[in-house]
Scaffold this motif. Structure first.
Motif, PDB file in Angstrom:
ATOM      1  N   GLU A 199       0.829  -1.204   0.000  1.00  0.00           N
ATOM      2  CA  GLU A 199       0.000   0.000   0.000  1.00  0.00           C
ATOM      3  C   GLU A 199       0.866   1.258   0.000  1.00  0.00           C
ATOM      4  OE1 GLU A 199      -3.068  -0.386  -0.384  1.00  0.00           O
ATOM      5  OE2 GLU A 199      -3.339  -2.492   0.148  1.00  0.00           O
ATOM      6  N   GLY A 200       0.200   2.401  -0.240  1.00  0.00           N
ATOM      7  CA  GLY A 200       0.877   3.678  -0.177  1.00  0.00           C
ATOM      8  C   GLY A 200       1.106   4.294  -1.542  1.00  0.00           C
ATOM      9  N   PRO A 201       1.487   5.566  -1.568  1.00  0.00           N
ATOM     10  CA  PRO A 201       1.702   6.266  -2.844  1.00  0.00           C
ATOM     11  C   PRO A 201       2.947   5.773  -3.566  1.00  0.00           C
ATOM     12  CG  PRO A 201       2.289   7.679  -1.006  1.00  0.00           C
ATOM     13  CD  PRO A 201       1.674   6.453  -0.405  1.00  0.00           C
ATOM     14  N   TYR A 202       2.834   5.700  -4.897  1.00  0.00           N
ATOM     15  CA  TYR A 202       3.936   5.266  -5.751  1.00  0.00           C
ATOM     16  C   TYR A 202       4.063   6.199  -6.946  1.00  0.00           C
ATOM     17  CZ  TYR A 202       5.051   0.652  -3.813  1.00  0.00           C
ATOM     18  OH  TYR A 202       5.500  -0.376  -3.013  1.00  0.00           O
ATOM     19  N   MET A 203       5.277   6.299  -7.444  1.00  0.00           N
ATOM     20  CA  MET A 203       5.525   6.871  -8.760  1.00  0.00           C
ATOM     21  C   MET A 203       6.370   5.880  -9.544  1.00  0.00           C
ATOM     22  SD  MET A 203       6.283  10.916  -8.000  1.00  0.00           S
ATOM     23  CE  MET A 203       5.936  11.534  -9.649  1.00  0.00           C
ATOM     24  N   ALA A 204       6.178   5.876 -10.854  1.00  0.00           N
ATOM     25  CA  ALA A 204       6.985   5.033 -11.735  1.00  0.00           C
ATOM     26  C   ALA A 204       7.934   5.912 -12.539  1.00  0.00           C
ATOM     27  CB  ALA A 204       6.090   4.220 -12.658  1.00  0.00           C
ATOM     28  N   VAL A 205       9.080   5.320 -12.878  1.00  0.00           N
ATOM     29  CA  VAL A 205      10.104   6.013 -13.662  1.00  0.00           C
ATOM     30  C   VAL A 205      10.434   5.145 -14.873  1.00  0.00           C
ATOM     31  CG1 VAL A 205      12.470   6.904 -13.661  1.00  0.00           C
ATOM     32  CG2 VAL A 205      11.062   7.085 -11.591  1.00  0.00           C
ATOM     33  N   ALA A 206      10.561   5.767 -16.026  1.00  0.00           N
ATOM     34  CA  ALA A 206      10.989   5.054 -17.234  1.00  0.00           C
ATOM     35  C   ALA A 206      12.124   5.843 -17.869  1.00  0.00           C
ATOM     36  CB  ALA A 206       9.837   4.888 -18.212  1.00  0.00           C
ATOM     37  N   ALA A 207      13.194   5.138 -18.235  1.00  0.00           N
ATOM     38  CA  ALA A 207      14.344   5.799 -18.856  1.00  0.00           C
ATOM     39  C   ALA A 207      14.813   4.966 -20.034  1.00  0.00           C
ATOM     40  CB  ALA A 207      15.480   5.978 -17.845  1.00  0.00           C
ATOM     41  N   GLU A 208      15.610   5.586 -20.896  1.00  0.00           N
ATOM     42  CA  GLU A 208      16.130   4.890 -22.062  1.00  0.00           C
ATOM     43  C   GLU A 208      17.017   3.726 -21.645  1.00  0.00           C
ATOM     44  OE1 GLU A 208      17.746   8.691 -23.519  1.00  0.00           O
ATOM     45  OE2 GLU A 208      16.820   8.153 -25.443  1.00  0.00           O
ATOM     46  N   GLY A 209      16.781   2.570 -22.239  1.00  0.00           N
ATOM     47  CA  GLY A 209      17.502   1.366 -21.839  1.00  0.00           C
ATOM     48  C   GLY A 209      18.972   1.380 -22.175  1.00  0.00           C
ATOM     49  N   ARG A 210      19.379   2.176 -23.156  1.00  0.00           N
ATOM     50  CA  ARG A 210      20.798   2.152 -23.568  1.00  0.00           C
ATOM     51  C   ARG A 210      21.724   2.662 -22.480  1.00  0.00           C
ATOM     52  NH1 ARG A 210      22.152   7.181 -26.557  1.00  0.00           N
ATOM     53  NH2 ARG A 210      20.413   8.636 -26.306  1.00  0.00           N
ATOM     54  N   PHE A 211      21.178   3.395 -21.510  1.00  0.00           N
ATOM     55  CA  PHE A 211      22.006   3.898 -20.418  1.00  0.00           C
ATOM     56  C   PHE A 211      21.871   3.042 -19.157  1.00  0.00           C
ATOM     57  CE2 PHE A 211      21.138   7.818 -22.911  1.00  0.00           C
ATOM     58  CZ  PHE A 211      22.436   8.077 -23.291  1.00  0.00           C
ATOM     59  N   ALA A 212      21.053   1.997 -19.212  1.00  0.00           N
ATOM     60  CA  ALA A 212      20.749   1.227 -18.002  1.00  0.00           C
ATOM     61  C   ALA A 212      21.840   0.202 -17.732  1.00  0.00           C
ATOM     62  CB  ALA A 212      19.408   0.523 -18.155  1.00  0.00           C
ATOM     63  N   THR A 213      22.402   0.244 -16.519  1.00  0.00           N
ATOM     64  CA  THR A 213      23.391  -0.730 -16.067  1.00  0.00           C
ATOM     65  C   THR A 213      23.098  -1.068 -14.613  1.00  0.00           C
ATOM     66  OG1 THR A 213      24.940   0.950 -15.270  1.00  0.00           O
ATOM     67  CG2 THR A 213      25.144   0.286 -17.589  1.00  0.00           C
ATOM     68  N   SER A 214      23.698  -2.160 -14.149  1.00  0.00           N
ATOM     69  CA  SER A 214      23.521  -2.520 -12.742  1.00  0.00           C
ATOM     70  C   SER A 214      24.127  -1.461 -11.827  1.00  0.00           C
ATOM     71  CB  SER A 214      24.161  -3.888 -12.469  1.00  0.00           C
ATOM     72  OG  SER A 214      25.548  -3.879 -12.799  1.00  0.00           O
ATOM     73  N   VAL A 265      14.342  10.785 -19.196  1.00  0.00           N
ATOM     74  CA  VAL A 265      13.658  10.092 -18.107  1.00  0.00           C
ATOM     75  C   VAL A 265      12.224  10.611 -18.025  1.00  0.00           C
ATOM     76  CG1 VAL A 265      13.656   9.544 -15.645  1.00  0.00           C
ATOM     77  CG2 VAL A 265      15.820   9.941 -16.826  1.00  0.00           C
ATOM     78  N   GLY A 266      11.259   9.699 -17.917  1.00  0.00           N
ATOM     79  CA  GLY A 266       9.867  10.071 -17.724  1.00  0.00           C
ATOM     80  C   GLY A 266       9.393   9.631 -16.352  1.00  0.00           C
ATOM     81  N   VAL A 267       8.606  10.484 -15.701  1.00  0.00           N
ATOM     82  CA  VAL A 267       8.102  10.206 -14.357  1.00  0.00           C
ATOM     83  C   VAL A 267       6.583  10.311 -14.367  1.00  0.00           C
ATOM     84  CG1 VAL A 267       8.217  10.829 -11.912  1.00  0.00           C
ATOM     85  CG2 VAL A 267      10.215  11.187 -13.385  1.00  0.00           C
ATOM     86  N   SER A 268       5.930   9.359 -13.724  1.00  0.00           N
ATOM     87  CA  SER A 268       4.467   9.285 -13.740  1.00  0.00           C
ATOM     88  C   SER A 268       3.828  10.250 -12.747  1.00  0.00           C
ATOM     89  CB  SER A 268       4.029   7.864 -13.393  1.00  0.00           C
ATOM     90  OG  SER A 268       4.227   7.617 -12.003  1.00  0.00           O
ATOM     91  N   LEU A 269       2.512  10.259 -12.739  1.00  0.00           N
ATOM     92  CA  LEU A 269       1.760  10.864 -11.654  1.00  0.00           C
ATOM     93  C   LEU A 269       1.824   9.924 -10.454  1.00  0.00           C
ATOM     94  CD1 LEU A 269      -1.407  11.923 -13.701  1.00  0.00           C
ATOM     95  CD2 LEU A 269       0.624  13.303 -13.219  1.00  0.00           C
ATOM     96  N   VAL A 270       1.328  10.353  -9.321  1.00  0.00           N
ATOM     97  CA  VAL A 270       1.300   9.514  -8.120  1.00  0.00           C
ATOM     98  C   VAL A 270       0.088   8.592  -8.203  1.00  0.00           C
ATOM     99  CG1 VAL A 270       1.107   9.487  -5.607  1.00  0.00           C
ATOM    100  CG2 VAL A 270       2.442  11.262  -6.739  1.00  0.00           C
ATOM    101  N   VAL A 271       0.310   7.283  -7.914  1.00  0.00           N
ATOM    102  CA  VAL A 271      -0.780   6.310  -7.893  1.00  0.00           C
ATOM    103  C   VAL A 271      -0.823   5.649  -6.521  1.00  0.00           C
ATOM    104  CG1 VAL A 271      -0.620   5.890 -10.377  1.00  0.00           C
ATOM    105  CG2 VAL A 271       0.663   4.442  -8.791  1.00  0.00           C
ATOM    106  N   ASP A 272      -1.881   4.880  -6.292  1.00  0.00           N
ATOM    107  CA  ASP A 272      -2.104   4.306  -4.966  1.00  0.00           C
ATOM    108  C   ASP A 272      -1.796   2.815  -4.943  1.00  0.00           C
ATOM    109  OD1 ASP A 272      -2.864   3.960  -2.348  1.00  0.00           O
ATOM    110  OD2 ASP A 272      -5.004   3.790  -2.799  1.00  0.00           O
ATOM    111  N   GLY A 273      -0.651   2.443  -4.352  1.00  0.00           N
ATOM    112  CA  GLY A 273      -0.328   1.049  -4.094  1.00  0.00           C
ATOM    113  C   GLY A 273       0.188   0.290  -5.295  1.00  0.00           C
ATOM    114  N   LEU A 274       0.702  -0.920  -5.036  1.00  0.00           N
ATOM    115  CA  LEU A 274       1.221  -1.775  -6.105  1.00  0.00           C
ATOM    116  C   LEU A 274       0.157  -2.125  -7.134  1.00  0.00           C
ATOM    117  CD1 LEU A 274       3.597  -4.319  -4.291  1.00  0.00           C
ATOM    118  CD2 LEU A 274       4.226  -2.364  -5.716  1.00  0.00           C
TER     119      LEU A 274
END
Length: 407
Positions: A199-214, A265-274
């Motif tokens: 439960e609780g507020p969440y935001m999601a983040v999406a970014a270009e995969g070419r820069f994604a590393t561990s 990078v894109g950031v969502s609105l706030v949503v409620d829970g998983l």
């Protein structure tokens, strides 16, 4: 062993080990007790059942003593006695016992075998020091060989577990991003695996995969942890996805951390829970799409709602473009670029030729001439002052037009 003859040493080993083999059960009881006392990993982790520990101790002690009592001539003959060591390595990996603890138990077992052989030698009045020293060498060579087999089997099983964990985690993320967390059982399992609250507020983040590393995901996770925000990150085929739990809906710390990502990078609105993070994910992807190609930026959907509306409705965008830009888009590249740039500045400055000229670094009359040219091509009047909402939307759509139709 060459200096004294391998035969004498083997004979002593056969005799002593054969005698000790007859009381392997008692030796196993003692080994289990010592492991529990001297190897705290077994007791602290509680991953190896007592019966399992006893059986593996018994089987490995038995194999060492059999090798000593029956001889170990030939690689094939030695290899057939590795079954207990391999089985132990595989099982302990599956039980998630650390390899260091496992190998420590084998060293303890080797020491007990040697002590048992010394005790037996004294009972049989075998006092030749050279024989006993050579026997010690033989014992520890066997223990080292078995330890190597244990470690090899452990690593094979560990790699298989890592692959299974990665597949399970990937499947779990797919479920989250497709909305399966609306099922309470799935949501609680996902919460346990990715260590985020249901439960609780969440935001999601999406970014270009070419820069994604561990390294990047670790950096982001650490930055957010330091700010009191819990997060989970997953590298997908073409994007980096993050879920961020926001106690109190405080988004400032999240926005401070995201410039660590080099690209858009894109950031969502706030949503409620998983249960709602699949919606947040779609929003974050939509926000990401509003960033012009090749431009690094962190954008929130809340700041890009008009652009998001246009991207979500290509029919509406196409209609507006045809109404306001139809003749303009058919011009040669350079002329089209200049006129579109002028149109954007005209709209952004509220139809002020003076301010647009300052923005474009040209004379005011040049701006007015270009505006008249645009009006002639499109058949639309470009008023000063209040700009029509349709025209403002068209200007916002310019970065998303097909490449053949934009500069």
């Amino acid at each position: 062993m060459d200096r004294r003859g391998a035969g004498e040493v083997q004979a002593a080993a056969h005799s002593l080990a054969g005698s000790v083999l007859g009381r392997v059960n008692d030796l196993t009881d003692e080994l289990v007790r010592v492991i529990n006392e001297q190897n705290p990993g077994y007791q602290q982790l509680h991953v190896v059942p007592e019966a399992d520990l006893w059986q593996s101790c018994h089987d490995n002690l038995e194999r060492v003593l059999q090798l000593l009592s029956q001889g170990c001539d030939g690689a094939d003959r030695v290899a057939q006695f590795y079954d207990a060591a391999r089985a132990t390595g595989q099982r302990r990996a599956q039980q998630r016992l650390p390899l260091d603890d496992l190998l420590r138990s084998f060293r303890i077992g080797g020491r007990m075998v040697w002590q048992a052989l010394i005790a037996q030698a004294r009972a049989e009045h075998v006092t030749d020091t050279d024989d006993l020293l050579d026997l010690a060498t033989l014992v520890w060579e066997l223990v080292d060989a078995l330890s190597s087999q244990v470690a090899a089997a452990y690593h094979v099983a560990e790699r298989a577990l890592v692959r299974a964990d990665e597949q399970r985690r990937a499947a779990l993320w797919e479920g989250l991003l497709q909305g399966r967390a609306s099922d309470a059982a799935f949501a609680y399992e996902a919460s346990r695996i990715i260590r985020l609250p249901v439960e609780g507020p969440y935001m999601a983040v999406a970014a270009e995969g070419r820069f994604a590393t561990s390294d990047l995901t670790e950096t982001l996770g650490r930055k957010l942890d330091d700010s009191g925000l819990r997060s989970a990150w997953q590298v997908r085929a073409n994007a980096l996805v993050g879920l961020v739990s926001l106690p109190g809906c405080d988004t400032a710390e999240l926005m401070k951390a995201l410039p660590a990502v080099r690209g858009a990078v894109g950031v969502s609105l706030v949503v409620d829970g998983l249960a709602e993070v699949h919606t947040a994910y779609r929003q974050a992807v939509l926000a990401l799409r509003t960033v012009p190609h090749g431009k690094p930026a962190v954008v929130c959907l809340a700041e890009r709602l008009p652009e998001a509306l246009l991207l979500s409705s290509p029919e509406l965008t196409g209609s507006l473009v045809q109404q306001w830009l139809r003749g303009l888009l058919d011009l040669p590249d350079e002329e089209r670029r200049i006129l579109l740039q002028t149109l954007a500045s005209w709209v952004e400055t509220g139809g002020s030729a003076t301010r647009a000229a300052q923005d474009l670094h040209c004379h005011r009359n040049t701006v007015l001439n270009r505006v008249r040219r645009i009006e002639a091509l499109t058949g639309r009047c470009l008023p000063g002052g209040e700009i029509p909402i349709e025209l403002a939307l068209v200007v916002r759509a310019l970065p998303f037009l097909p490449s053949r139709r934009r500069s």
